[in-house]
Design an enzyme around this catalytic site. Structure first.
Site, PDB file in Angstrom:
ATOM      1  N   PRO A 164      33.226  49.809  14.805  1.00  0.00           N
ATOM      2  CA  PRO A 164      32.618  48.594  15.349  1.00  0.00           C
ATOM      3  C   PRO A 164      30.900  48.181  15.103  1.00  0.00           C
ATOM      4  CG  PRO A 164      33.180  50.218  16.950  1.00  0.00           C
ATOM      5  CD  PRO A 164      33.647  50.863  15.675  1.00  0.00           C
ATOM      6  N   GLU A 165      30.630  47.245  15.145  1.00  0.00           N
ATOM      7  CA  GLU A 165      29.295  46.833  14.852  1.00  0.00           C
ATOM      8  C   GLU A 165      28.703  46.265  16.017  1.00  0.00           C
ATOM      9  OE1 GLU A 165      27.513  45.762  10.986  1.00  0.00           O
ATOM     10  OE2 GLU A 165      29.457  46.808  10.010  1.00  0.00           O
TER      11      GLU A 165
END
Ligand SMILES: [Zn+2]
Length: 270
Positions: free
Chosen positions: A2-3
């Site tokens: 996840p960013e």
């Protein structure tokens, strides 16, 4: 992994479901997810109510009345909200029992994610958050220019350096270089102040667009849990063909990270 936009989506989604709910009890099935003493973690949070969730870079901060904890999802971490009757899976590592017979569960197939108690008032001034640079939303062009001007790293790598600017991961770093029409291997120090200003604005745009796309998933989470991953339209990352010139996208390694770009549209101009 996840960013920033995905973590922001997780934050907004969780807020809809867990704010003002008590943490009646906490079960920890895999101690190493908790940094520090797991028993202290349990005792501090037992009986607390979650009053807000903040985000700094890719960290989530769960703020309770008297305590707070920080969570980093790393590669595969995700939260589920399920009935307490639901069997515990082998990937469930932390369970927060809430009211109405529901649990907030932390699942992580790779077990890289971490949670840690943190000072609820001064968490931004303490490690690990105080080591992070400002987010693209916060930094000025002048400050970013100063940081990049003295940086001998390739631009792509500089974008991933969380102490320069935080919140940009591999996928969006590739996309940002594409929007800039710049070869990701270009030295960061070669960018003029004008180009740095463009870089700052492009970074904000790319992140905001992803956050908006994630926003549509906020009210619907399913058996997959809340990991914030959603279909974002990507131009180069993981793609075969450039959407502009239709030439093949090239993949190279830049400081060990898979880097995608269009050699035709992203010429090294410096
Ligand atoms: Zn192209």
């Amino acid at each position: 992994m996840p960013e920033l936009p995905e973590v922001e989506t997780v934050r907004r989604t969780l807020k809809n479901f867990i704010i003002n709910r008590p943490l009646l009890d906490i079960d920890i099935y895999y101690d190493r997810i908790i940094q520090g003493d797991p028993v202290t973690f349990q005792k501090a949070l037992q009986g607390e109510t979650i009053i807000d969730i903040d985000r700094v870079g890719k960290y989530l901060i769960f703020l309770c009345q008297h305590h707070a904890f920080i969570s980093h999802l790393r590669m595969e971490g995700k939260f589920h909200i399920v009935s307490s009757d639901e069997p515990i899976s082998k990937h469930t590592h932390v369970v927060f029992h809430m009211d109405h017979h529901e649990d907030l569960r932390y699942l992580d197939t790779r077990k890289f994610g971490r949670m840690e108690l943190i000072d609820p008032l001064h968490y931004k001034e303490l490690p690990p958050l105080n080591k992070l640079g400002p987010e693209p939303f916060e930094i000025t062009t002048e400050a970013l220019y100063q940081r990049l001007h003295h940086c001998s790293l390739p631009l792509k790598t500089a974008l991933l350096d969380q102490s320069i600017m935080c919140g940009i991961g591999n996928i969006y770093a590739n996309e940002i270089c594409f929007y800039m029409r710049i070869d990701p291997r270009t030295r960061a120090s070669r960018l003029s102040q004008k180009r740095v200003d463009e870089l700052r604005r492009v970074s904000i745009d790319v992140l905001n667009r992803a956050i908006e796309q994630g926003g549509t998933t906020i009210h619907s989470f399913d058996a997959n849990g809340i990991h914030g991953l959603f279909q974002v339209e990507l131009n180069v990352h993981g793609q075969k063909e450039c959407p502009i010139c239709h030439q093949p996208i090239k993949k190279v390694m830049v400081q060990n990270r898979g880097t995608y770009f269009c050699p035709h549209c992203q010429k090294k101009r410096y």
